[in-house]
Design an enzyme around this catalytic site. Structure first.
Site, PDB file in Angstrom:
ATOM      1  N   VAL A 107      10.216 -26.091   8.352  1.00 39.32           N
ATOM      2  CA  VAL A 107       9.095 -25.233   8.744  1.00 39.32           C
ATOM      3  C   VAL A 107       9.199 -24.826  10.207  1.00 39.32           C
ATOM      4  O   VAL A 107       9.033 -23.662  10.560  1.00 39.32           O
ATOM      5  CB  VAL A 107       7.752 -25.941   8.473  1.00 39.32           C
ATOM      6  CG1 VAL A 107       6.587 -25.133   9.033  1.00 39.32           C
ATOM      7  CG2 VAL A 107       7.564 -26.164   6.980  1.00 39.32           C
TER       8      VAL A 107
ATOM      9  N   THR B 225       1.730 -29.757   6.844  1.00 41.49           N
ATOM     10  CA  THR B 225       0.714 -29.902   5.806  1.00 41.49           C
ATOM     11  C   THR B 225      -0.010 -31.228   6.009  1.00 41.49           C
ATOM     12  O   THR B 225       0.610 -32.292   6.005  1.00 41.49           O
ATOM     13  CB  THR B 225       1.364 -29.862   4.414  1.00 41.49           C
ATOM     14  OG1 THR B 225       2.060 -28.625   4.267  1.00 41.49           O
ATOM     15  CG2 THR B 225       0.316 -29.979   3.318  1.00 41.49           C
TER      16      THR B 225
ATOM     17  N   PHE C 123       3.073 -21.234   4.123  1.00 45.65           N
ATOM     18  CA  PHE C 123       3.201 -21.019   2.684  1.00 45.65           C
ATOM     19  C   PHE C 123       4.604 -20.481   2.395  1.00 45.65           C
ATOM     20  O   PHE C 123       4.771 -19.406   1.822  1.00 45.65           O
ATOM     21  CB  PHE C 123       2.134 -20.042   2.182  1.00 45.65           C
ATOM     22  CG  PHE C 123       0.727 -20.534   2.369  1.00 45.65           C
ATOM     23  CD1 PHE C 123       0.128 -21.391   1.458  1.00 45.65           C
ATOM     24  CD2 PHE C 123      -0.005 -20.144   3.492  1.00 45.65           C
ATOM     25  CE1 PHE C 123      -1.166 -21.838   1.646  1.00 45.65           C
ATOM     26  CE2 PHE C 123      -1.310 -20.587   3.681  1.00 45.65           C
ATOM     27  CZ  PHE C 123      -1.894 -21.440   2.747  1.00 45.65           C
TER      28      PHE C 123
ATOM     29  N   GLU D 122      11.241 -22.487  -0.047  1.00 41.34           N
ATOM     30  CA  GLU D 122      12.631 -22.694   0.326  1.00 41.34           C
ATOM     31  C   GLU D 122      13.505 -21.698  -0.423  1.00 41.34           C
ATOM     32  O   GLU D 122      13.349 -21.481  -1.610  1.00 41.34           O
ATOM     33  CB  GLU D 122      13.062 -24.128   0.018  1.00 41.34           C
ATOM     34  CG  GLU D 122      12.349 -25.153   0.875  1.00 41.34           C
ATOM     35  CD  GLU D 122      12.922 -26.555   0.720  1.00 41.34           C
ATOM     36  OE1 GLU D 122      14.156 -26.682   0.695  1.00 41.34           O
ATOM     37  OE2 GLU D 122      12.132 -27.501   0.603  1.00 41.34           O
TER      38      GLU D 122
ATOM     39  N   LYS E 279      -4.269 -25.236   1.865  1.00 46.52           N
ATOM     40  CA  LYS E 279      -2.840 -25.500   1.718  1.00 46.52           C
ATOM     41  C   LYS E 279      -2.581 -26.458   0.560  1.00 46.52           C
ATOM     42  O   LYS E 279      -1.742 -26.199  -0.315  1.00 46.52           O
ATOM     43  CB  LYS E 279      -2.288 -26.076   3.022  1.00 46.52           C
ATOM     44  CG  LYS E 279      -0.888 -26.640   2.925  1.00 46.52           C
ATOM     45  CD  LYS E 279       0.140 -25.602   2.509  1.00 46.52           C
ATOM     46  CE  LYS E 279       1.539 -26.212   2.504  1.00 46.52           C
ATOM     47  NZ  LYS E 279       2.583 -25.246   2.139  1.00 46.52           N
TER      48      LYS E 279
ATOM     49  N   CYS F 152       7.616 -30.056  -0.884  1.00 47.38           N
ATOM     50  CA  CYS F 152       6.183 -29.767  -0.817  1.00 47.38           C
ATOM     51  C   CYS F 152       5.394 -30.280  -2.022  1.00 47.38           C
ATOM     52  O   CYS F 152       4.505 -31.124  -1.867  1.00 47.38           O
ATOM     53  CB  CYS F 152       5.960 -28.262  -0.666  1.00 47.38           C
ATOM     54  SG  CYS F 152       6.555 -27.583   0.906  1.00 47.38           S
TER      55      CYS F 152
ATOM     56  N   LYS G  88      15.990 -26.608  -6.634  1.00 45.61           N
ATOM     57  CA  LYS G  88      16.021 -25.224  -7.088  1.00 45.61           C
ATOM     58  C   LYS G  88      17.185 -24.532  -6.402  1.00 45.61           C
ATOM     59  O   LYS G  88      17.789 -25.067  -5.454  1.00 45.61           O
ATOM     60  CB  LYS G  88      14.715 -24.496  -6.797  1.00 45.61           C
ATOM     61  CG  LYS G  88      14.458 -24.189  -5.341  1.00 45.61           C
ATOM     62  CD  LYS G  88      13.222 -23.297  -5.196  1.00 45.61           C
ATOM     63  CE  LYS G  88      13.017 -22.864  -3.760  1.00 45.61           C
ATOM     64  NZ  LYS G  88      11.872 -21.935  -3.628  1.00 45.61           N
TER      65      LYS G  88
END
Length: 459
Positions: free
Chosen positions: A11, A122, A152, A155, A207, A263, A324
């Site tokens: 981030v 966060t 928000f 990745e 969030k 996250c 992912k």
């Protein structure tokens, strides 16, 4: 306008680089001297498409610099964004705020003139108030305001998400803080992006609520996929049908191995634990967490079933290890559970990933890691697609089938063309699909298993 970013993780580095690319003078601060030295040398410590070019451009323009020294980065800053990690505590699952609090305590005495101290990390509701109390005690004379400015970012798409966000949320309890933050985000607001100015508690809750809702959508569609498999339905068609409802939308309705990453797992857990500490239960989100954990072992069972009921004596190729595509992040990836379980059941597991092998070698026990996709497939009886990297979608299925022995393909992302895979000679198993394309592999897999077991016994 001068901005300091505390923390050069995912981030922090993306935020600092993008602010600098918008024309702001940015200093990124981190206490990890090796990381700062690498950044000064142009080495980016995370895998994020497009980030290296932005960092290089901003540094060349003199708008982005890196340091380990708080005393160099804080005094002249109009705004300080804290972007350090908030991992779950092992004791209770609550977010660990120790790094944030340590940063805030160090920042307070160094402030000169009015500054905004905003959390990008966060954090649970009420954290901004805790930070302000700590800083007032550390530097009673300092002139500052604490704000919440949650990120928000996805990745793999973080640059786009920063420059073209759905919204910017500014949690403030001070008019001056709102003015400073709106000036920083002025180029983005000028492009038509909604900038929501709310109180700090609302921003903090927003969030966690956003990530928890999206995680719940993923857990939901995966359980719908199980129903489709049992009844002859197609989860892809169901997802399309319900996604066309504007109240639901199509995003995060892709059946697969479940959610992971930096996250969703920690944020859903922290959301539940924070709510419980305040006397409020989050039953829906708690159920989503449970369903997501159960999903991982369920997928191992799916691979065993596709292999004729046993993996004994078989070679398995696992395609994809990151949670992912588009990232090298393995945090809470399904592979951390699925691959070791497969390794316990099979003769051998070979694992490939375009970006995550270095991290995988440190975190996953059991498989043979292959930098070459062909090496992973060579002689394999079963191929399991766990992450939908473009490299796998584009691979030559005829060549892949020729390299393999068993030709069983378990596509846990529904990413491949079933007809093309079947034509190449594969028996294809997807997620949320009742049909199996290709000849039933039971007899063939049994023969292979017996042969490999015999060889193993001879060895």
């Amino acid at each position: 306008m001068k901005v300091t970013i505390v923390g050069t993780g995912y981030v922090g580095l993306v935020t600092g680089a993008c602010f600098a690319d918008l024309g702001i003078d940015v200093t990124c601060l981190d206490t990890d001297s090796d990381k700062i030295d690498a950044l000064k040398a142009g080495v980016i410590p995370i895998y994020e498409p497009g980030l290296d070019a932005i960092v290089e451009r901003a540094c060349a323009a003199g708008r982005l610099s890196f340091t380990t020294r708080y005393e160099f980065a804080i005094p002249d800053a109009d705004a300080v964004f804290i972007a350090v990690g908030t991992p779950p505590r092992s004791s209770d699952g609550q977010a660990d705020l120790s790094a944030i609090m340590a940063s805030a305590a160090t920042i307070a005495p160094l402030l000169c003139g009015f500054s905004v101290v905003a959390t990008k990390s966060t954090v649970p509701v009420g954290t901004s108030s805790r930070i302000e109390t700590l800083m007032r005690r550390a530097a009673p004379e300092a002139d500052f305001a604490v704000a919440s400015n949650p990120e928000f970012l996805r990745e793999g798409a973080a640059i786009h998400d920063f420059t073209h966000p759905d919204r910017v949320v500014l949690g403030v309890d001070d008019r001056r803080a709102a003015e400073v933050l709106r000036e920083i985000y002025a180029p983005i607001e000028a492009a038509g992006v909604p900038v929501l100015v709310v109180d700090r508690s609302t921003a903090e809750i927003a969030k966690y609520a956003a990530n928890s809702f999206l995680a719940t959508k993923i857990a939901f569609i995966n359980e719908v996929a199980d129903l489709c498999e049992s009844t002859g339905g197609s989860v892809d068609a169901v997802a399309h049908a319900i996604g066309l409802d504007h109240r639901i939308g199509p995003d995060f309705l892709k059946a697969g191995p479940g959610f992971g990453g930096s996250c969703f797992p920690k944020d859903t857990q922290a959301f539940v634990k924070t709510s419980e500490a305040l006397g409020v239960r989050q039953r829906v989100v708690a159920a989503a967490i449970h369903a997501n954990e159960a999903r991982k072992l369920h997928l191992v069972e799916r691979v065993v079933e596709a292999s004729g009921g046993s993996l004994a004596g078989l070679r398995v190729a696992v395609l994809g290890l990151t949670f992912k595509a588009g990232t090298d992040d393995l945090r809470d990836s399904p592979s951390l559970v699925v691959v070791p379980e497969l390794a316990k059941l099979a003769r051998e597991v070979r694992a490939h990933d375009p970006a995550g092998l270095m991290r995988a070698r440190e975190q996953i026990e059991g498989p043979v890691f292959c930098a070459d996709l062909r090496k992973a497939l060579d002689g394999a009886d079963v191929a399991v697609l766990l992450t939908d990297w473009p490299e796998y979608k584009a691979m030559d299925l005829v060549e892949a089938a020729g390299l393999m022995t068993g030709r069983v393909l378990v596509d846990l992302r529904n990413a491949l063309d079933i007809a093309a895979a079947t034509a190449a000679g594969f028996s294809v198993f997807g997620v949320g699909r009742s049909e199996v394309r290709g000849a039933a592999p039971v007899e063939r897999m049994t023969a292979i298993r017996r042969a490999r077991t015999a060889v193993q016994a001879a060895e």
